[in-house]
Write a protein that holds these residues in place. Structure first.
Motif, PDB file in Angstrom:
ATOM      1  N   VAL A   1       2.557   3.399   6.576  1.00  0.00           N
ATOM      2  CA  VAL A   1       1.947   2.826   7.776  1.00  0.00           C
ATOM      3  C   VAL A   1       2.824   3.110   8.972  1.00  0.00           C
TER       4      VAL A   1
ATOM      5  N   GLU B   1      -6.640  -4.993  -6.906  1.00  0.00           N
ATOM      6  CA  GLU B   1      -6.221  -4.397  -5.641  1.00  0.00           C
ATOM      7  C   GLU B   1      -7.078  -4.949  -4.513  1.00  0.00           C
ATOM      8  N   THR B   2      -6.437  -5.323  -3.414  1.00  0.00           N
ATOM      9  CA  THR B   2      -7.204  -5.836  -2.278  1.00  0.00           C
ATOM     10  C   THR B   2      -7.605  -4.680  -1.377  1.00  0.00           C
TER      11      THR B   2
ATOM     12  N   GLY C   1      -4.918  -2.854   0.336  1.00  0.00           N
ATOM     13  CA  GLY C   1      -4.021  -1.993  -0.420  1.00  0.00           C
ATOM     14  C   GLY C   1      -2.909  -2.707  -1.164  1.00  0.00           C
ATOM     15  N   LEU C   2      -2.981  -4.043  -1.235  1.00  0.00           N
ATOM     16  CA  LEU C   2      -2.005  -4.764  -2.048  1.00  0.00           C
ATOM     17  C   LEU C   2      -2.418  -4.668  -3.513  1.00  0.00           C
TER      18      LEU C   2
ATOM     19  N   GLN D   1      -7.567   0.755   6.226  1.00  0.00           N
ATOM     20  CA  GLN D   1      -7.643   2.223   6.324  1.00  0.00           C
ATOM     21  C   GLN D   1      -8.597   2.760   7.374  1.00  0.00           C
TER      22      GLN D   1
ATOM     23  N   ARG E   1       0.809  -1.218   0.000  1.00  0.00           N
ATOM     24  CA  ARG E   1       0.000   0.000   0.000  1.00  0.00           C
ATOM     25  C   ARG E   1       0.840   1.264   0.000  1.00  0.00           C
TER      26      ARG E   1
ATOM     27  N   LEU F   1      -9.927 -11.551   3.908  1.00  0.00           N
ATOM     28  CA  LEU F   1     -10.341 -11.089   2.579  1.00  0.00           C
ATOM     29  C   LEU F   1     -10.199 -12.199   1.545  1.00  0.00           C
TER      30      LEU F   1
ATOM     31  N   ASP G   1      -4.812   6.526   1.664  1.00  0.00           N
ATOM     32  CA  ASP G   1      -4.236   5.396   0.951  1.00  0.00           C
ATOM     33  C   ASP G   1      -2.714   5.363   0.908  1.00  0.00           C
ATOM     34  N   ALA G   2      -2.133   6.437   0.422  1.00  0.00           N
ATOM     35  CA  ALA G   2      -0.709   6.385   0.117  1.00  0.00           C
ATOM     36  C   ALA G   2       0.171   6.678   1.335  1.00  0.00           C
ATOM     37  N   LEU G   3      -0.458   7.016   2.435  1.00  0.00           N
ATOM     38  CA  LEU G   3       0.354   7.340   3.608  1.00  0.00           C
ATOM     39  C   LEU G   3       1.132   6.127   4.093  1.00  0.00           C
TER      40      LEU G   3
ATOM     41  N   MET H   1      -5.399  -2.028   8.535  1.00  0.00           N
ATOM     42  CA  MET H   1      -4.984  -2.445   7.199  1.00  0.00           C
ATOM     43  C   MET H   1      -6.023  -2.101   6.135  1.00  0.00           C
TER      44      MET H   1
ATOM     45  N   ARG I   1     -14.925  -2.735   0.255  1.00  0.00           N
ATOM     46  CA  ARG I   1     -14.813  -1.630   1.199  1.00  0.00           C
ATOM     47  C   ARG I   1     -16.174  -1.328   1.818  1.00  0.00           C
TER      48      ARG I   1
ATOM     49  N   ASP J   1      -5.788 -10.176   5.760  1.00  0.00           N
ATOM     50  CA  ASP J   1      -5.564 -10.689   4.411  1.00  0.00           C
ATOM     51  C   ASP J   1      -6.191 -12.065   4.239  1.00  0.00           C
TER      52      ASP J   1
END
Lengths: 148, 159, 183
Positions: free
Chosen positions: C180, A75-76, A79-80, C146, A11, C61, C176-178, C144, C69, C58
């Motif tokens: 972790v 994209e999961t 964020g992968l 967000q 991500r 999901l 998103d792009a921040l 994970m 989402r 993960d």
């Protein structure tokens, strides 16, 4: 049908993993630059596609085609990002990419206590690479990769 | 009504509850350890016809006012119940066995508590509750048990 | 096809609940031995839970491809209680006590496989938050996807309360792009 190569980004936009099965023409830049560009490109095209959309998008950006290859994107929620390049004859492979994530990545990276899902996958993760190769080469879309 | 409940590991008393604070219970328990050991040895020695699933050792010995019963777990934890003569005359072996099984199960739950250190004093509230029920509610229990016996009999004949 | 295969394999490798319960128990008891302060133990359990959560999401999901989402916190709470808890602990807590602003809710746990045999030790031990790992796991998993949340037990049957109530508070949505944050 042919499978060319695979990128996995986390991500933060770091490229965790890259593998190629067929790539005749070497890239015109360093690998590092290529990863950065690819991630930036994916990021831009995602938001661009979303902005252009006449109605609410369900999956967002899924793939694009050129005259000689097709880029498939998945994209999961975590964020992968998975980017798989194939040839043009390949249809929608979202399910395959989800399977790649759920059966290979989750099982051999996420559940492996010795590596983290957010760190670069080094070459010592032989089992992951082995399973990935097995998974890709058993796909029907892989059939002609070696003959191509 | 049981008037004394004791749990032992080897010779160590890890749990004791008695209806009165009388020393004689300790003597009785002490005296019964040897008999218990003897019974266990006899039943488990090679060639013995002991059914390994049965941990109930029956009446250990009667004294003037009391009857002492024993039970041993496969891990050699000893359970002792003492009954007053007068109240226990109506008790059947199978009833007492059932009491021991409840006690044994309570002990198992108790040692499954991660904060209990094996071979130390049992201080669990839940265990206390079970023991209390053994000491108090026993009369009602036996009556309910005799009530349920006929149904069991019917079941066995139909199947 | 390969997906169903994986599922079957997972089922065949199930462990009994007792083994799981005893493992967690032995584990908590050991950290309680190793650290002097109960507060520190709670913190460690939370951290361990967090590390589990960031991985577990993960897996979650992967098993539930239809979960996308969430649009609001109510949906998140629903997925968490009805699917998350069901899959990993075999219980389905009820969702109650929404705050008026809708940014905070409670999960009432009816029966908790982790605490089956547990009685907290006397003294300091009474302050132990035995299930703190669950809080950490929820925090890690939601982070994970967000969502930054705060998670704590407000009632605990182990401490003599009538119910076991877990409070989840929404803090903010992570961008998103921040990068972790490290744990």
């Amino acid at each position: 049908m042919v499978v060319y190569n695979l990128y996995i980004f986390n991500r933060n936009g770091q490229c965790l993993f890259y593998r190629e099965w067929l790539r005749r023409r070497p890239g015109t830049m360093t690998q590092e630059e290529e990863f950065k560009l690819m991630n930036g490109f994916m990021h831009s095209i995602k938001s661009f596609v979303q902005r252009l959309s006449p109605q609410d998008l369900k999956d967002g950006f899924v793939s694009f085609k050129t005259n000689c290859y097709k880029l498939n994107y998945y994209e999961t929620a975590t964020g992968l990002k998975f980017v798989l390049n194939t040839d043009n004859n390949v249809g929608n492979i979202r399910d395959i990419l989800h399977q790649l994530y759920s059966t290979i990545f989750v099982n051999y990276i996420v559940k492996n206590p010795s590596c983290s899902a957010t760190d670069i996958i080094n070459t010592e993760q032989e089992i992951f690479i082995e399973k990935l190769d097995e998974f890709i080469s058993n796909l029907s879309i892989f059939a002609q990769t070696n003959k191509a | 009504m049981a008037c004394c409940v004791a749990v032992l590991i080897k010779e160590n008393l890890i749990y004791l509850r008695r209806s009165t604070e009388e020393l004689k219970f300790l003597f009785l328990i002490h005296a019964s350890i040897d008999i218990l050991d003897d019974k266990v040895n006899q039943l488990t020695k090679p060639g013995g016809d002991r059914d390994t699933k049965d941990f109930y050792l029956g009446l250990l010995y009667p004294v003037e006012e009391y009857k002492i019963y024993g039970y041993v777990s496969p891990t050699r934890v000893k359970f002792i119940l003492i009954f007053e003569h007068s109240t226990s005359s109506s008790l059947k072996d199978s009833d007492i066995k059932l009491l021991f099984q409840r006690l044994h199960q309570a002990y198992i739950d108790c040692v499954s508590n991660p904060f209990y250190e094996p071979n130390t004093q049992l201080k669990s509230k839940r265990f206390e509750q079970v023991v209390t029920s053994l000491m108090v509610q026993q009369d009602s229990m036996t009556s309910s048990m005799t009530l349920s016996t006929p149904t069991v009999a019917i079941n066995t004949t139909t199947t | 096809m390969s997906r169903t295969n994986v599922k079957q394999n997972l089922d065949a490798r199930r462990v009994t609940q007792e083994l799981f319960t005893l493992t967690y128990g032995a584990f908590v008891a050991q950290i309680l031995n190793d650290y002097e302060h109960v507060d520190e133990v709670n913190k460690q359990l939370d951290k361990i839970g967090y590390n589990i959560g960031v991985r577990l999401i993960d897996d979650f999901l992967a098993r539930n491809p239809n979960v996308g989402r969430c649009h609001d916190l109510r949906e998140t709470a629903d997925v968490l209680a009805k699917q998350g808890f069901k899959t990993y602990l075999g219980i389905s807590p009820s969702i109650t006590n929404w705050s008026p602003a809708g940014d905070e809710f409670s999960l009432l746990l009816d029966g908790n496989p982790l605490t089956e045999f547990v009685e907290l030790p006397e003294g300091q031990g009474q302050k132990l938050s035995y299930n703190q790992m669950i809080c950490g796991a929820i925090r890690g998993a939601l982070e994970m996807v967000q969502l930054e949340v705060e998670c704590r037990f407000v009632q605990d049957q182990l401490k003599g309360d009538n119910a076991t109530e877990l409070r989840v508070k929404f803090l903010k949505k992570l961008e998103d792009a921040l990068p972790v944050g490290e744990d």
